[in-house]
Design an enzyme around this catalytic site. Sequence first.
Site, PDB file in Angstrom:
ATOM      1  N   CYS A  17       0.902  -1.293   0.094  1.00  0.00           N
ATOM      2  CA  CYS A  17      -0.091   0.041   0.155  1.00  0.00           C
ATOM      3  C   CYS A  17       0.817   1.232  -0.025  1.00  0.00           C
ATOM      4  CB  CYS A  17      -0.918   0.163   1.215  1.00  0.00           C
ATOM      5  SG  CYS A  17      -2.539   1.134   0.710  1.00  0.00           S
ATOM      6  N   GLU A  75      -0.147  -8.568   5.004  1.00  0.00           N
ATOM      7  CA  GLU A  75       0.336  -8.563   6.525  1.00  0.00           C
ATOM      8  C   GLU A  75      -1.065  -8.626   7.742  1.00  0.00           C
ATOM      9  OE1 GLU A  75       0.458  -5.951   4.787  1.00  0.00           O
ATOM     10  OE2 GLU A  75      -0.087  -4.229   6.090  1.00  0.00           O
ATOM     11  N   HIS A 123      -3.167  -5.389   1.755  1.00  0.00           N
ATOM     12  CA  HIS A 123      -2.193  -5.737   3.120  1.00  0.00           C
ATOM     13  C   HIS A 123      -2.106  -7.094   3.279  1.00  0.00           C
ATOM     14  CE1 HIS A 123      -1.709  -1.301   4.571  1.00  0.00           C
ATOM     15  NE2 HIS A 123      -3.165  -1.086   4.019  1.00  0.00           N
TER      16      HIS A 123
HETATM   17  N1  GLN Z   1      -3.591   6.246   1.272  1.00  0.00           N
HETATM   18  C1  GLN Z   1      -2.331   5.943   1.602  1.00  0.00           C
HETATM   19  C2  GLN Z   1      -1.480   6.817   1.076  1.00  0.00           C
HETATM   20  O1  GLN Z   1      -1.668   7.349  -0.090  1.00  0.00           O
HETATM   21  C3  GLN Z   1      -1.945   4.559   1.764  1.00  0.00           C
HETATM   22  C4  GLN Z   1      -3.023   3.899   2.512  1.00  0.00           C
HETATM   23  C5  GLN Z   1      -2.321   2.638   3.227  1.00  0.00           C
HETATM   24  O2  GLN Z   1      -1.093   2.295   3.270  1.00  0.00           O
HETATM   25  N2  GLN Z   1      -3.232   1.598   3.734  1.00  0.00           N
HETATM   26  O3  GLN Z   1      -0.280   6.977   1.276  1.00  0.00           O
END
Ligand code: GLN
Length: 185
Positions: free
Chosen positions: A78, A171, A169
């Site tokens: 992410c 994890e 995610h």
């Molecule tokens: N929205 C976050 C970003 O733009 C990422 C979200 C996440 O890691 N769950 O950095």
Amino acid sequence: MTVGVLAIQGDYAAHQRALSALGRESVRVKTPAHLEGVDALILPGGESTTMLKLLENEALFEPLAAACRSGMPVLGTCAGAILLAKHVSNPEQSSLGVLDISVERNAYGRQLDSFVTTLSSDGSFDGVEAVFIRAPVIRSTGPDVEIVLEHEGDPVLVRCGPVWAATFHPEMTSDTRILSAVLTA
Ligand code: GLN
């Protein structure tokens, strides 16, 4: 093998729990010195803008980019995937530029802010449960980037050699297939 988990912000503790479930040792990476002796790296989810500021404050941006390019296994999830990307939009921001992908931040919009779905594929990750939280969408991938998993036509797990990025995610579930694949590739 010692896995370094970038631990300046975000869900690094969840990654450390997943690593210990796999019987892997991990260390928290907060300064350039913590990169010494690390054989693999994880860049967690969180808020990529905050991480960028802290990377710069700690003079960790360049050493981390160099470590990610050194050939060791790397997994960004992410916000971690956003950090690895070559190009970031919505809005544009700097990144380590290690993986030839373009990502759009927060691309699922408000109604789908967070969701969980089961991904199907012909490969070894069929049935992986994917947790998306304010996730980016990978809008394009370079010629050397392999698309490992997709969700509704968008790549959600990609790799280029030892460097992997997931927009979700892994994890956050007990399924360790992706993490094992990254660490044994
Ligand atoms: N929205 C976050 C970003 O733009 C990422 C979200 C996440 O890691 N769950 O950095």
